[in-house]
Design a protein around this motif. Structure first.
Motif, PDB file in Angstrom:
ATOM      1  N   GLN A   1      20.529  42.117 -33.458  1.00 52.46           N
ATOM      2  CA  GLN A   1      21.923  41.685 -33.596  1.00 52.46           C
ATOM      3  C   GLN A   1      22.288  40.675 -32.511  1.00 52.46           C
ATOM      4  O   GLN A   1      22.914  39.651 -32.785  1.00 52.46           O
ATOM      5  CB  GLN A   1      22.869  42.882 -33.458  1.00 52.46           C
ATOM      6  CG  GLN A   1      22.897  43.832 -34.614  1.00 52.46           C
ATOM      7  CD  GLN A   1      23.707  45.078 -34.270  1.00 52.46           C
ATOM      8  OE1 GLN A   1      23.631  45.602 -33.165  1.00 52.46           O
ATOM      9  NE2 GLN A   1      24.471  45.555 -35.241  1.00 52.46           N
ATOM     10  N   HIS A   2      21.905  41.004 -31.283  1.00 53.56           N
ATOM     11  CA  HIS A   2      22.316  40.192 -30.141  1.00 53.56           C
ATOM     12  C   HIS A   2      21.693  38.793 -30.182  1.00 53.56           C
ATOM     13  O   HIS A   2      22.383  37.802 -29.900  1.00 53.56           O
ATOM     14  CB  HIS A   2      21.954  40.913 -28.836  1.00 53.56           C
ATOM     15  CG  HIS A   2      22.492  40.240 -27.621  1.00 53.56           C
ATOM     16  ND1 HIS A   2      23.846  40.107 -27.378  1.00 53.56           N
ATOM     17  CD2 HIS A   2      21.864  39.659 -26.568  1.00 53.56           C
ATOM     18  CE1 HIS A   2      24.028  39.475 -26.230  1.00 53.56           C
ATOM     19  NE2 HIS A   2      22.831  39.187 -25.717  1.00 53.56           N
TER      20      HIS A   2
ATOM     21  N   GLU B   1      30.268  44.628 -33.119  1.00 51.87           N
ATOM     22  CA  GLU B   1      29.322  45.499 -33.827  1.00 51.87           C
ATOM     23  C   GLU B   1      27.962  45.583 -33.157  1.00 51.87           C
ATOM     24  O   GLU B   1      27.146  46.424 -33.525  1.00 51.87           O
ATOM     25  CB  GLU B   1      29.135  45.012 -35.271  1.00 51.87           C
ATOM     26  CG  GLU B   1      30.308  45.272 -36.167  1.00 51.87           C
ATOM     27  CD  GLU B   1      30.062  44.823 -37.599  1.00 51.87           C
ATOM     28  OE1 GLU B   1      29.093  44.063 -37.847  1.00 51.87           O
ATOM     29  OE2 GLU B   1      30.835  45.232 -38.462  1.00 51.87           O
ATOM     30  N   GLU B   2      27.690  44.711 -32.178  1.00 55.70           N
ATOM     31  CA  GLU B   2      26.375  44.723 -31.545  1.00 55.70           C
ATOM     32  C   GLU B   2      26.105  46.092 -30.922  1.00 55.70           C
ATOM     33  O   GLU B   2      26.902  46.595 -30.142  1.00 55.70           O
ATOM     34  CB  GLU B   2      26.252  43.609 -30.498  1.00 55.70           C
ATOM     35  CG  GLU B   2      26.102  42.244 -31.122  1.00 55.70           C
ATOM     36  CD  GLU B   2      25.879  41.128 -30.118  1.00 55.70           C
ATOM     37  OE1 GLU B   2      25.676  41.390 -28.920  1.00 55.70           O
ATOM     38  OE2 GLU B   2      25.923  39.966 -30.553  1.00 55.70           O
ATOM     39  N   GLY B   3      24.982  46.666 -31.309  1.00 50.10           N
ATOM     40  CA  GLY B   3      24.595  47.982 -30.830  1.00 50.10           C
ATOM     41  C   GLY B   3      24.955  49.108 -31.785  1.00 50.10           C
ATOM     42  O   GLY B   3      24.479  50.226 -31.640  1.00 50.10           O
TER      43      GLY B   3
ATOM     44  N   GLN C   1      33.017  36.085 -35.918  1.00 54.80           N
ATOM     45  CA  GLN C   1      32.090  36.107 -34.787  1.00 54.80           C
ATOM     46  C   GLN C   1      32.494  37.165 -33.771  1.00 54.80           C
ATOM     47  O   GLN C   1      31.634  37.864 -33.223  1.00 54.80           O
ATOM     48  CB  GLN C   1      32.005  34.720 -34.136  1.00 54.80           C
ATOM     49  CG  GLN C   1      31.257  33.715 -34.988  1.00 54.80           C
ATOM     50  CD  GLN C   1      31.392  32.312 -34.462  1.00 54.80           C
ATOM     51  OE1 GLN C   1      32.490  31.797 -34.283  1.00 54.80           O
ATOM     52  NE2 GLN C   1      30.248  31.674 -34.200  1.00 54.80           N
ATOM     53  N   TYR C   2      33.795  37.308 -33.524  1.00 51.68           N
ATOM     54  CA  TYR C   2      34.254  38.371 -32.625  1.00 51.68           C
ATOM     55  C   TYR C   2      33.951  39.747 -33.209  1.00 51.68           C
ATOM     56  O   TYR C   2      33.555  40.663 -32.487  1.00 51.68           O
ATOM     57  CB  TYR C   2      35.751  38.237 -32.333  1.00 51.68           C
ATOM     58  CG  TYR C   2      36.075  37.173 -31.318  1.00 51.68           C
ATOM     59  CD1 TYR C   2      35.658  37.284 -29.998  1.00 51.68           C
ATOM     60  CD2 TYR C   2      36.804  36.048 -31.679  1.00 51.68           C
ATOM     61  CE1 TYR C   2      35.951  36.304 -29.061  1.00 51.68           C
ATOM     62  CE2 TYR C   2      37.107  35.059 -30.752  1.00 51.68           C
ATOM     63  CZ  TYR C   2      36.681  35.195 -29.440  1.00 51.68           C
ATOM     64  OH  TYR C   2      36.973  34.220 -28.522  1.00 51.68           O
TER      65      TYR C   2
END
Length: 162
Positions: free
Chosen positions: A59-60, A87-89, A81-82
């Motif tokens: 994701q990152h 949602e990352e992780g 995008q925000y």
């Protein structure tokens, strides 16, 4: 072992000064797709010893390329995008979906590189809400090196989890 991209000559349509960025992104793309072949889906979100999960790294890397290349275009981040950053992780996608997004981000990045005027590489670009100072070149190179950093971290985590 395949020749590394930087030893394979210039990437077509990419300005000479941006070849290292293209080479790093293509190398990361190849390595990530190779290391994730046959990786067990049930381990995608495991975080051994508290390190980031493979899913997070996927994701990152996509997000970093997307966000930094957006800033390099002198654009602001979108709400989407925000939302993706938030949602990352979080286990919101499969490895197939994450790899497809990564592949797509690399393709978009290469297209943007091919359209980047080398005369703009030292132009100011503000980063984030605070508009921290950077340049077109700084953002593009940081996207590539940060992607390679997470490629290495992903490699270690995947090998530990296998």
């Amino acid at each position: 072992m395949a020749t590394e991209y930087w030893m394979s000559g210039p990437v077509e349509n990419i300005p000479a000064l941006l070849q290292p960025v293209a080479h790093a992104l293509l190398q990361a793309n190849r390595e990530v797709n190779t290391m994730m072949q046959g990786f067990p889906e049930e381990k995608l979100w495991e975080a051994p010893q508290g390190v980031a999960s493979p899913g997070f790294h996927l994701q990152h890397m996509s997000g970093v390329i997307d966000r930094l290349f957006t800033y390099a275009r002198a654009a602001l981040l979108s709400q989407e995008q925000y939302d993706q950053l938030a949602e990352e992780g979080k286990p919101v996608a499969t490895s197939t979906a994450l790899l497809q997004r990564f592949d797509e981000q690399v393709k978009k990045a290469l297209l943007q590189l091919s359209q980047t005027d080398p005369n703009t590489l030292t132009d100011f670009r503000g980063v984030g809400r605070k508009q921290l100072p950077s340049t077109v070149m700084g953002l593009l190179f940081h996207a590539a090196e940060h992607t390679m950093r997470h490629t290495g971290q992903l490699l270690v985590t995947v090998n530990v989890l296998k």
